[in-house]
Write an enzyme that holds these catalytic residues in place. Structure first.
Site, PDB file in Angstrom:
ATOM      1  N   LYS A 138      -4.319 -23.241  -2.498  1.00 42.62           N
ATOM      2  CA  LYS A 138      -4.142 -24.252  -1.454  1.00 42.62           C
ATOM      3  C   LYS A 138      -5.398 -25.093  -1.383  1.00 42.62           C
ATOM      4  CE  LYS A 138      -1.113 -25.199   1.923  1.00 42.62           C
ATOM      5  NZ  LYS A 138       0.279 -24.771   2.053  1.00 42.62           N
TER       6      LYS A 138
HETATM    7  N1  GLU Z   1       2.944 -27.067   0.926  1.00 35.98           N
HETATM    8  C1  GLU Z   1       4.165 -26.376   0.684  1.00 35.98           C
HETATM    9  C2  GLU Z   1       4.068 -24.936   1.115  1.00 35.98           C
HETATM   10  O1  GLU Z   1       3.276 -24.590   1.969  1.00 35.98           O
HETATM   11  C3  GLU Z   1       4.661 -26.552  -0.748  1.00 35.98           C
HETATM   12  C4  GLU Z   1       3.733 -26.070  -1.808  1.00 35.98           C
HETATM   13  C5  GLU Z   1       4.188 -26.429  -3.224  1.00 35.98           C
HETATM   14  O2  GLU Z   1       5.226 -27.027  -3.379  1.00 35.98           O
HETATM   15  O3  GLU Z   1       3.440 -26.089  -4.143  1.00 35.98           O
HETATM   16  O4  GLU Z   1       4.810 -24.095   0.687  1.00 35.98           O
END
Ligand code: GLU
Length: 448
Positions: A138
């Site tokens: 992240k």
């Molecule tokens: N931000 C989204 C989540 O928290 C999607 C992450 C992604 O598609 O890699 O799952």
């Protein structure tokens, strides 16, 4: 500094802002926060709950309590007025045992290392719970994007991408949208990375515009997944979505699309909340009209089709389904006592504290955890990445059918594990996911 490239952070001066205090925490990658409601602390408590269920893999559990790698970067940009401004960004890779890192990037003034670490760890669990071939990662920039012009936002995004270019890539770590980031930001990220490597690399990010190798259905995928999770769980509880009363916190990509799908299924949306405040309407809120009002720049609280209500009244609204689809730590112990609902479906990441989890459980309120409920987004991200690699694109109905199948199967497995082990759906999802992660860890072994 090894894998922990910690540039531009100064002890206590920044500790409050970053959530990381070098004085009280000797470790960066596995630090234990003092603040019990820090997202990383919440995650660590969730790991403690799953540990007794991991059998012989318990020997590897410490792997889950730290990040593999965290990159902190300084992001200087030229402001339109000729001054230079510095922002701070992060990319955390929590675990890469099962594949490349995967997870979004958020732009928010409250982004901290602590938060990014927790969000990356929840991605590890989410990806493994859905059996996607990814680890967890992240990223984020501590910025309020509303304070930047579009050219400033582009420069910020490009510089951040260039800085984290050291550790991202189609087979290393693949960012995606999250809070306050969208397909245009992904287009800039894809372009910047591609320019730096000298080749168009569509698979470096997901959630891109369709014209750049994005996937049909990706934008709607998280909201759709939330709806599928709610529908399946409601069915198991012998509750009908048609005619049910739904309250949604957050009216962005997840909450807004989720609300529309609930309404399409015959539910009544009786309450909504976003950063501007809360609104309620016993007879039901016209979701399309509210979305159009917000898209035109209006405040949700000024929407004519509902009345503004207090924060207190919002949390006490009577509903059948409550969907937190905003930020972490929203359902606190105090709010969990107040909630008048039967089912909580976590559209956001980390919206419920462990104490609140226990209170909801004691009150007989079912919780579908974030790592399953909001996994629709990353599932269709996976489809996008696969389509980019094969340069062969699927129809929207193929995407939605596959999403439906994966979500329903994952939920079934979680419900089965919860019943077998007599644990909550959250701990059950963690049992499935952590077993997969640590089994991969064990098979790979330690190097050297
Ligand atoms: N931000 C989204 C989540 O928290 C999607 C992450 C992604 O598609 O890699 O799952």
């Amino acid at each position: 500094m090894g894998n922990y490239l910690h540039c531009g952070l100064r002890n206590d001066l920044n500790a409050r802002k970053t959530g990381y205090n070098m004085n009280t925490s000797k470790s960066a990658l596995s630090y234990v926060p003092n603040n019990p409601s820090s997202p990383w602390q919440v995650y660590l408590q969730q790991v403690d709950r799953v540990a007794p269920h991991l059998g012989h893999l318990q020997r590897w559990v410490e792997t889950l309590k730290r990040c593999k790698r965290i990159l902190a970067v300084d992001i200087p940009i030229n402001r339109d007025d000729g001054t230079v401004a510095h922002y701070e960004g992060f990319r955390a890779q929590h675990n890469l045992s099962r594949g490349p890192g995967k997870g979004g990037v958020r732009f928010h003034p409250d982004v901290t290392i602590d938060e990014v670490m927790a969000l990356s760890a929840w991605m590890t669990v989410k990806n493994a719970a859905l059996n996607l071939p990814y680890g967890g990662a992240k990223g984020g920039i501590r910025v309020d994007p509303k304070t930047l012009t579009r050219p400033e936002l582009e420069r910020l995004t490009r510089r951040y991408t260039s800085e984290i270019g050291l550790i991202i890539g189609p087979d290393k770590d693949i960012p995606a949208p999250d809070v306050n980031t969208n397909d245009q930001i992904m287009a800039w990220m894809m372009d910047t990375y591609s320019m730096n490597v000298g080749a168009t690399a569509t698979g470096v990010v997901t959630g891109k515009p369709i014209a750049l190798g994005g996937s049909l259905g990706r934008k709607e995928a998280t909201g759709r997944g939330v709806y599928i999770a709610a529908r399946e769980t409601a069915r198991a509880m012998k509750m009908d979505i048609t005619g049910s009363r739904v309250v949604v916190q957050g009216f962005g990509n997840v909450g807004g699309i989720g609300a529309r799908l609930f309404r399409d299924a015959g539910a009544t949306i009786v309450g909504l909340q976003d950063a501007s405040g809360s609104i309620g309407n016993e007879a039901g809120i016209d979701v399309d009209a509210a979305l159009a009002h917000v898209a035109a720049g209006g405040k949700l609280t000024e929407f004519k089709g509902a009345s503004m209500i207090s924060e207190n009244d919002f949390w006490a609204l009577k509903s059948d389904i409550f969907v937190p689809a905003a930020l972490e730590n929203q359902i606190t112990a105090e709010r969990a006592e107040k909630l008048s609902t039967r089912l909580v479906v976590e559209g956001a990441n980390g919206p419920t504290t462990p104490q609140a989890d226990d209170i909801l459980h004691d009150r007989g309120i079912q919780v579908v955890p974030d790592v399953i409920a909001n996994a629709g987004g990353v599932t269709v991200s996976y489809f996008e990445w696969v389509q980019d690699f094969s340069s062969f694109f699927w129809t929207e109905s193929e995407i939605n059918d596959r999403l439906e199948r994966i979500m329903v199967e994952a939920l079934k497995a979680v419900v089965h594990t919860a019943e077998k082990n007599k644990v909550s759906l959250r701990t059950a999802a963690f049992i499935i996911a952590c077993t997969r992660v640590l089994a991969a860890r064990e098979l790979r072994g330690l190097y050297p």
